[in-house]
Design a protein around this motif. Sequence first.
Motif, PDB file in Angstrom:
ATOM      1  N   ASP A 135       2.011   0.937  18.372  1.00 63.99           N
ATOM      2  CA  ASP A 135       1.504   2.249  18.637  1.00 63.99           C
ATOM      3  C   ASP A 135       1.259   3.134  17.290  1.00 63.99           C
ATOM      4  O   ASP A 135       1.278   4.469  17.679  1.00 63.99           O
ATOM      5  N   THR A 136       1.719   2.749  16.146  1.00 69.34           N
ATOM      6  CA  THR A 136       1.577   3.243  15.108  1.00 69.34           C
ATOM      7  C   THR A 136       0.397   3.916  14.689  1.00 69.34           C
ATOM      8  O   THR A 136      -0.595   3.396  14.871  1.00 69.34           O
ATOM      9  N   GLU A 137       0.349   5.004  13.824  1.00 75.94           N
ATOM     10  CA  GLU A 137      -1.009   5.648  13.556  1.00 75.94           C
ATOM     11  C   GLU A 137      -1.457   4.738  12.187  1.00 75.94           C
ATOM     12  O   GLU A 137      -0.786   4.452  11.308  1.00 75.94           O
ATOM     13  N   ALA A 138      -2.607   4.184  12.329  1.00 82.44           N
ATOM     14  CA  ALA A 138      -3.085   3.400  11.191  1.00 82.44           C
ATOM     15  C   ALA A 138      -3.228   3.983  10.006  1.00 82.44           C
ATOM     16  O   ALA A 138      -3.525   5.522  10.141  1.00 82.44           O
ATOM     17  N   GLY A 139      -3.053   3.424   8.902  1.00 81.70           N
ATOM     18  CA  GLY A 139      -3.055   3.804   7.569  1.00 81.70           C
ATOM     19  C   GLY A 139      -2.157   4.945   6.989  1.00 81.70           C
ATOM     20  O   GLY A 139      -2.100   5.457   5.971  1.00 81.70           O
ATOM     21  N   THR A 140      -0.921   4.831   7.764  1.00 77.78           N
ATOM     22  CA  THR A 140       0.358   5.849   7.581  1.00 77.78           C
ATOM     23  C   THR A 140       1.354   4.957   6.971  1.00 77.78           C
ATOM     24  O   THR A 140       1.502   3.752   7.377  1.00 77.78           O
ATOM     25  N   ALA A 141       2.311   5.558   6.530  1.00 76.48           N
ATOM     26  CA  ALA A 141       3.485   4.816   5.855  1.00 76.48           C
ATOM     27  C   ALA A 141       4.258   4.261   7.115  1.00 76.48           C
ATOM     28  O   ALA A 141       4.851   3.126   6.798  1.00 76.48           O
ATOM     29  N   ALA A 142       4.368   4.936   8.127  1.00 75.22           N
ATOM     30  CA  ALA A 142       4.739   4.103   9.151  1.00 75.22           C
ATOM     31  C   ALA A 142       4.196   2.686   9.859  1.00 75.22           C
ATOM     32  O   ALA A 142       4.666   2.102  10.575  1.00 75.22           O
ATOM     33  N   ALA A 143       2.843   2.699   9.415  1.00 81.23           N
ATOM     34  CA  ALA A 143       2.187   1.233   9.670  1.00 81.23           C
ATOM     35  C   ALA A 143       2.500   0.219   8.949  1.00 81.23           C
ATOM     36  O   ALA A 143       2.055  -0.930   9.328  1.00 81.23           O
ATOM     37  N   THR A 144       3.328   0.426   8.235  1.00 78.98           N
ATOM     38  CA  THR A 144       3.558  -0.618   6.924  1.00 78.98           C
ATOM     39  C   THR A 144       4.367  -1.642   7.602  1.00 78.98           C
ATOM     40  O   THR A 144       3.694  -2.832   7.519  1.00 78.98           O
ATOM     41  N   ALA A 145       5.478  -1.576   8.019  1.00 75.04           N
ATOM     42  CA  ALA A 145       6.382  -2.596   8.790  1.00 75.04           C
ATOM     43  C   ALA A 145       5.546  -3.309   9.753  1.00 75.04           C
ATOM     44  O   ALA A 145       5.503  -4.578   9.686  1.00 75.04           O
ATOM     45  N   PRO A 146       4.980  -2.614  10.818  1.00 74.45           N
ATOM     46  CA  PRO A 146       4.448  -3.451  11.936  1.00 74.45           C
ATOM     47  C   PRO A 146       3.338  -4.422  11.248  1.00 74.45           C
ATOM     48  O   PRO A 146       2.948  -5.278  11.912  1.00 74.45           O
ATOM     49  N   ALA A 147       2.341  -3.653  10.333  1.00 74.10           N
ATOM     50  CA  ALA A 147       1.506  -4.585   9.710  1.00 74.10           C
ATOM     51  C   ALA A 147       1.908  -5.845   8.994  1.00 74.10           C
ATOM     52  O   ALA A 147       1.310  -6.946   9.395  1.00 74.10           O
ATOM     53  N   MET A 148       2.868  -5.581   8.242  1.00 77.38           N
ATOM     54  CA  MET A 148       3.441  -6.804   7.726  1.00 77.38           C
ATOM     55  C   MET A 148       4.142  -7.768   8.655  1.00 77.38           C
ATOM     56  O   MET A 148       4.047  -9.120   8.759  1.00 77.38           O
ATOM     57  N   ALA A 149       4.786  -7.167   9.708  1.00 78.23           N
ATOM     58  CA  ALA A 149       5.661  -8.123  10.795  1.00 78.23           C
ATOM     59  C   ALA A 149       4.405  -8.770  11.369  1.00 78.23           C
ATOM     60  O   ALA A 149       4.700 -10.175  11.776  1.00 78.23           O
ATOM     61  N   GLN A 150       3.363  -8.242  11.754  1.00 80.01           N
ATOM     62  CA  GLN A 150       2.195  -8.797  12.725  1.00 80.01           C
ATOM     63  C   GLN A 150       1.861 -10.077  11.600  1.00 80.01           C
ATOM     64  O   GLN A 150       1.393 -11.343  12.219  1.00 80.01           O
ATOM     65  N   SER A 151       1.456 -10.018  10.381  1.00 80.52           N
ATOM     66  CA  SER A 151       1.354 -11.016   9.365  1.00 80.52           C
ATOM     67  C   SER A 151       2.222 -12.261   9.636  1.00 80.52           C
ATOM     68  O   SER A 151       1.910 -13.461   9.441  1.00 80.52           O
ATOM     69  N   PHE A 152       3.604 -11.910   9.607  1.00 78.44           N
ATOM     70  CA  PHE A 152       4.686 -12.739   9.362  1.00 78.44           C
ATOM     71  C   PHE A 152       4.447 -13.499  10.967  1.00 78.44           C
ATOM     72  O   PHE A 152       4.894 -14.940  10.760  1.00 78.44           O
ATOM     73  N   THR A 153       4.109 -12.856  11.714  1.00 81.10           N
ATOM     74  CA  THR A 153       4.225 -13.726  12.997  1.00 81.10           C
ATOM     75  C   THR A 153       2.949 -14.939  13.099  1.00 81.10           C
ATOM     76  O   THR A 153       3.177 -15.969  13.659  1.00 81.10           O
ATOM     77  N   HIS A 154       1.939 -14.552  12.563  1.00 81.54           N
ATOM     78  CA  HIS A 154       0.908 -15.510  12.328  1.00 81.54           C
ATOM     79  C   HIS A 154       1.183 -16.591  11.409  1.00 81.54           C
ATOM     80  O   HIS A 154       0.483 -17.705  11.497  1.00 81.54           O
ATOM     81  N   TRP A 155       1.999 -16.284  10.352  1.00 80.73           N
ATOM     82  CA  TRP A 155       2.181 -17.286   9.252  1.00 80.73           C
ATOM     83  C   TRP A 155       3.662 -17.606   9.172  1.00 80.73           C
ATOM     84  O   TRP A 155       4.019 -18.338   8.349  1.00 80.73           O
ATOM     85  N   GLY A 156       4.552 -17.414  10.087  1.00 85.05           N
ATOM     86  CA  GLY A 156       5.989 -17.421   9.961  1.00 85.05           C
ATOM     87  C   GLY A 156       6.590 -18.606  10.870  1.00 85.05           C
ATOM     88  O   GLY A 156       6.113 -19.880  10.620  1.00 85.05           O
ATOM     89  N   VAL A 366      12.422 -23.048   8.839  1.00 88.85           N
ATOM     90  CA  VAL A 366      13.108 -21.715   8.574  1.00 88.85           C
ATOM     91  C   VAL A 366      12.764 -21.318   6.961  1.00 88.85           C
ATOM     92  O   VAL A 366      12.220 -20.020   6.703  1.00 88.85           O
ATOM     93  N   LEU A 367      13.176 -22.071   5.925  1.00 87.14           N
ATOM     94  CA  LEU A 367      13.060 -21.842   4.562  1.00 87.14           C
ATOM     95  C   LEU A 367      11.643 -21.458   4.258  1.00 87.14           C
ATOM     96  O   LEU A 367      11.408 -20.519   3.484  1.00 87.14           O
ATOM     97  N   ALA A 368      10.845 -22.410   4.540  1.00 86.08           N
ATOM     98  CA  ALA A 368       9.446 -22.478   4.189  1.00 86.08           C
ATOM     99  C   ALA A 368       8.845 -21.062   4.821  1.00 86.08           C
ATOM    100  O   ALA A 368       7.999 -20.335   4.061  1.00 86.08           O
ATOM    101  N   PRO A 369       8.875 -20.654   6.011  1.00 81.93           N
ATOM    102  CA  PRO A 369       8.620 -19.486   6.536  1.00 81.93           C
ATOM    103  C   PRO A 369       8.995 -18.233   5.964  1.00 81.93           C
ATOM    104  O   PRO A 369       8.184 -17.213   5.605  1.00 81.93           O
ATOM    105  N   ILE A 370      10.327 -18.204   5.608  1.00 77.51           N
ATOM    106  CA  ILE A 370      10.845 -16.979   4.662  1.00 77.51           C
ATOM    107  C   ILE A 370      10.108 -16.885   3.283  1.00 77.51           C
ATOM    108  O   ILE A 370       9.840 -15.874   2.974  1.00 77.51           O
ATOM    109  N   ALA A 371       9.885 -17.926   2.627  1.00 73.66           N
ATOM    110  CA  ALA A 371       9.285 -18.140   1.511  1.00 73.66           C
ATOM    111  C   ALA A 371       7.953 -17.512   1.677  1.00 73.66           C
ATOM    112  O   ALA A 371       7.211 -16.715   0.712  1.00 73.66           O
ATOM    113  N   THR A 372       7.197 -17.723   2.799  1.00 74.90           N
ATOM    114  CA  THR A 372       5.755 -17.298   2.994  1.00 74.90           C
ATOM    115  C   THR A 372       5.896 -15.828   3.398  1.00 74.90           C
ATOM    116  O   THR A 372       4.919 -15.119   2.856  1.00 74.90           O
TER     117      THR A 372
END
Length: 519
Positions: A135-156, A366-372
């Motif tokens: 529920d972070t506000e889009a485009g703010t510094a607080a949205a950085t970690a959730p945005a990256m984490a969501q990408s990690f979920t799809h490719w991790g 494990v290793l390949a997802p972390i590299a990703t």
Amino acid sequence: MTSQTDSLATSERSGAFSDSDPIVLTLTIGFILLFVGASIIDSSAVATAIGAGFTWTAKYLGSFFQLLLLATFFISLGTAVSKAGNARIGGLDEPEISRFRWLSMIMCTLLAGGGVFFAAGEPVYHFVVTPPAFDTEAGTAAATAPAMAQSFTHWGFLAWAVLGSLTALVLSRAHYDQGKPLQPRTLLYPVFGENAVRGKLGGVIDALCVIAVVAGTVGPIGFLATQVSFGLHELFGTTDGYGTQLAVLIILAGVYMTSAMTGLHKGIQLLSRFNVLLALAIAAVIFLFGPTLFLTNTFTQSFGEYLTSFMAMSTMTAETAPDWWMKWWTVFFFAWFIGYTPLMAVFVSRISRGRTVREMILAVAVLAPIATTIWFTLLGGSGIYHQLAGTFDLTEALNNFRFDVATLTVAQALPGGTWMAAAILLLTTIFVATTGDSMSYSIAMVGAGHDEPNPWIRVFWGGAMALMAAILLYMGSGQIGVLQQFIVITAIPVSFVILPSLWTGPKAAMAMARDQGLA
């Protein structure tokens, strides 16, 4: 002597298709002809029909796909840490392929083309459009970690684990220890016995899995052509049109067809090593000369967010998230990986002979997802940094899913500017070429049922996928997107082919351990 050699080569070419299962060959070529033919006759009808199937699959089977990936990941980890983890695949005391080459082939084949294509744009998309798990506000510094984490979920962890852990164990046990063919049908051998391996049913199972991979591979090949064409136009002023796209396809096909023809121990290894070294060089430049502290902090916070919100993001459904978001993000990616799984498992099993069960699972899951996640942080994190700083604004481009624009824009903002962008275009091209040659090799193995398929069959499948991409691109890149949606539909039968590996995978590992006196 020369005439005898020429005669042998001619005989090999003429008998190439005798090395392929006629059912697999007929159904797969039939699918290619049917899809291309129907698209030529009425592309809108094809798009509508596949779109409806895509929507239905995402709505009613999305949760099943998510649970399948979750179960695969946790069961594979349990298998790795058990006593069975010490068993060696294929009964060899030493691996056939050195560790660096082996890891390079894994990294460059599993998720490679798609991962590079989405690495810059997807994190920025989730930064400007807040994922439903947060529920972070889009485009703010607080949205950085959730945005990256969501990408990690799809490719991790989940994406990598399903592609080459439990299924690769089942195939390795059945093929190396029991003499069964290295084909997707063999995944059902522990459940249904010889009936699943022999006869027409086995051919249909193999064909469905090959069709899923053809659909999933033609998409990245086609999208790469559009991305490189657009990139060359923006960087060097070349014409951005079908002519350039076709030239890119011809060069790409020439590279991966040559690689596939030279075999596992030459071309495929050479491309993989080159790509890993190029990726490491690019990563080092971005980290050392880019926003180093921001990237370091972003990775630390994002990976922590990924771990703490892992279950929430992995089990998000249409009940708690918008239908369109689930359909085009989590379910789409998870179904895509499921569709690839049987042939990726064939490839992982083939290159992992002599490795321990624990080595293979930890490397893949494990290793390949972390590299990703590190790679996504370097490119996507840099994109977020510049989006925050106001260097550019990718909101409009990403809302229209223009990931080619996002990738090039981010690349040009990296250290080195135009040259870095050109290097990333080259890296993406070779990554897709590596996927193309390994999948051509795997499809040929599936058709032949053994480890050394006819070189001309490898070339044929590589050429067929490039030709299909060329025809669809001529009709418009939209048809490539329609084909990408089709892989979600093909994931339905494939998911039931890989489902038994949840229990037959650990059993296969334990059986290998018992045979080797380890359990």
